[in-house]
Design an enzyme around this catalytic site. Structure first.
Site, mmCIF file in Angstrom:
data_model
loop_
_atom_site.group_PDB
_atom_site.id
_atom_site.type_symbol
_atom_site.label_atom_id
_atom_site.label_comp_id
_atom_site.label_asym_id
_atom_site.label_seq_id
_atom_site.Cartn_x
_atom_site.Cartn_y
_atom_site.Cartn_z
ATOM 1 N N HIS A 57 0.607 -1.061 0.083
ATOM 2 C CA HIS A 57 -0.113 0.103 0.249
ATOM 3 C C HIS A 57 0.741 1.097 0.093
ATOM 4 C CE1 HIS A 57 -3.699 1.583 1.251
ATOM 5 N NE2 HIS A 57 -3.451 2.970 1.287
ATOM 6 N N GLU A 88 -2.735 -1.720 -3.198
ATOM 7 C CA GLU A 88 -3.628 -0.641 -3.126
ATOM 8 C C GLU A 88 -2.897 1.336 -2.655
ATOM 9 O OE1 GLU A 88 -3.916 -2.999 0.731
ATOM 10 O OE2 GLU A 88 -5.323 -3.940 0.462
ATOM 11 N N HIS A 209 -7.865 -6.378 7.054
ATOM 12 C CA HIS A 209 -7.662 -5.091 8.018
ATOM 13 C C HIS A 209 -7.804 -6.250 9.595
ATOM 14 C CE1 HIS A 209 -6.621 -1.729 9.337
ATOM 15 N NE2 HIS A 209 -6.861 -1.392 9.271
HETATM 16 C C1 LIG Z 1 -6.470 -0.963 3.453
HETATM 17 C C2 LIG Z 1 -6.260 -2.050 4.066
HETATM 18 O O1 LIG Z 1 -6.837 -2.154 5.578
HETATM 19 C C3 LIG Z 1 -4.550 -1.948 4.266
HETATM 20 O O2 LIG Z 1 -4.019 -2.925 3.284
HETATM 21 C C4 LIG Z 1 -4.092 -1.227 4.685
HETATM 22 O O3 LIG Z 1 -2.585 -1.268 3.510
HETATM 23 C C5 LIG Z 1 -3.270 -0.822 5.778
HETATM 24 O O4 LIG Z 1 -2.737 0.821 5.858
HETATM 25 P P1 LIG Z 1 -1.408 0.518 6.782
HETATM 26 O O5 LIG Z 1 0.005 -0.732 6.939
HETATM 27 O O6 LIG Z 1 -1.120 2.088 6.699
HETATM 28 O O7 LIG Z 1 -1.804 0.762 8.091
HETATM 29 N N1 LIG Z 2 -6.103 -5.181 2.372
HETATM 30 C C1 LIG Z 2 -5.852 -5.748 4.391
HETATM 31 C C2 LIG Z 2 -4.349 -5.734 3.858
HETATM 32 O O1 LIG Z 2 -3.512 -6.130 2.975
HETATM 33 C C3 LIG Z 2 -3.649 -5.311 5.639
HETATM 34 O O2 LIG Z 2 -3.614 -5.210 6.557
HETATM 35 P P1 LIG Z 2 -3.619 -5.673 8.162
HETATM 36 O O3 LIG Z 2 -2.822 -6.826 7.968
HETATM 37 O O4 LIG Z 2 -2.352 -4.850 7.737
HETATM 38 O O5 LIG Z 2 -3.941 -4.519 8.791
#
Ligand SMILES: CC(=O)[C@@H](O)[C@H](O)COP(=O)(O)O
Ligand SMILES: NCC(=O)COP(=O)(O)O
Length: 260
Positions: A57, A88, A209
């Site tokens: 992300h 993402e 998440h």
């Molecule tokens: C979209 C989501 O829920 C996660 O993939 C996101 O990448 C979390 O971002 P952080 O790692 O910056 O918390």
């Molecule tokens: N889209 C969710 C992700 O890539 C990771 O979320 P998290 O496990 O770091 O909360």
């Protein structure tokens, strides 16, 4: 055929694929100018251990994943043709340039603001529809699967399908927060209903998440058709204790227990 599992669109025997989000490896790396821990090495170890994908992300402030990470991981993934690369981000910010240049297997649209602490909500449909429509169309014209990050709202699923997105990613923080409490069953039923509504209009289902090796099995047992979970924070935290190889195997065991 296990009714909990979507048709084998996942390419993994109908079971849910594990995509490891390596944001938090980059976050730790960025606290010194030493290049360690290596994001690439972490991704490679997870793939070697059986992860079916890597997720990043790249936020506009580059607090963790940087532009060079996104490109270097794209190059790494070419050596793993069975695995998927999922990028993402918010398509109205920096995401689309990565899609145009790298054409990952999948892009997940997330409605985050630039300074947001972490992702904490899904898209607002119908309000966001006309903004998303051309961006979804462009990704699909580039051969990139589009997944929309969504709250568990069954009524929104026909709108996602109408936009042309192929999948949703269920935002699972409310489940994770209710896990192990008296609220769990009620919260989980909302995810089950949303997944059923998504399947009814032909959408694939991802989830992510705050998923972890304790709550993952229960989620997959209750929510039909999940093709991919993307997990980062808890998995990387576990890897600090267990190592990447054993951690990925633990998460794969959590997934397999859902289909036993
Ligand atoms: C979209 C989501 O829920 C996660 O993939 C996101 O990448 C979390 O971002 P952080 O790692 O910056 O918390
Ligand atoms: N889209 C969710 C992700 O890539 C990771 O979320 P998290 O496990 O770091 O909360």
């Amino acid at each position: 055929m296990n009714p909990l599992v979507a048709p084998d669109a996942s390419g993994h025997g109908g079971r849910c694929a594990l995509s490891v989000n390596v944001n938090k490896v980059a976050l730790l790396r960025n606290t010194r100018h030493l290049g360690i821990p290596s994001v690439l090495r972490a991704a490679e170890q997870c793939l070697l251990a059986g992860a079916q994908g890597i997720t990043v992300h790249p936020r506009p402030d580059a607090r963790h994943i940087r532009t060079e990470d996104v490109h270097e991981l794209a190059a790494l993934m070419k050596a793993w043709p069975q695995a998927e690369y999922n990028i993402e981000g918010n398509p109205t910010q920096n995401l689309m340039e990565f899609v145009r240049q790298l054409r990952p297997h999948q892009v997940t649209f997330v409605p985050d603001s630039e300074e947001q602490f972490t992702s904490d909500h899904g898209w607002n449909l119908p309000a966001d529809m006309e903004r998303l429509r051309p961006l979804i169309a462009e990704c699909k014209s580039l051969g990139v699967r589009v997944s929309l990050f969504m709250d568990p709202l069954p009524a929104a699923m026909p709108l996602v399908a109408e936009l042309g997105a192929e999948r949703i990613e269920l935002y699972t923080e409310t489940f994770a927060g209710a896990f192990g409490t008296p609220r769990e069953a009620g919260v989980l039923s909302g995810f089950t209903a949303t997944a059923q509504a998504a399947l009814a209009v032909g959408l694939g289902i991802n989830a992510g998440h705050d998923l972890n090796r304790e709550n993952l099995t229960k989620f997959l047992q209750a929510v039909p058709g999940v093709q991919e979970v993307s997990i980062g924070h808890a998995l990387i935290s576990d890897a600090l204790e267990l190592g990447f190889t054993e951690t990925v195997r633990e998460y794969q065991r959590s997934i397999q227990r859902a289909y036993a």
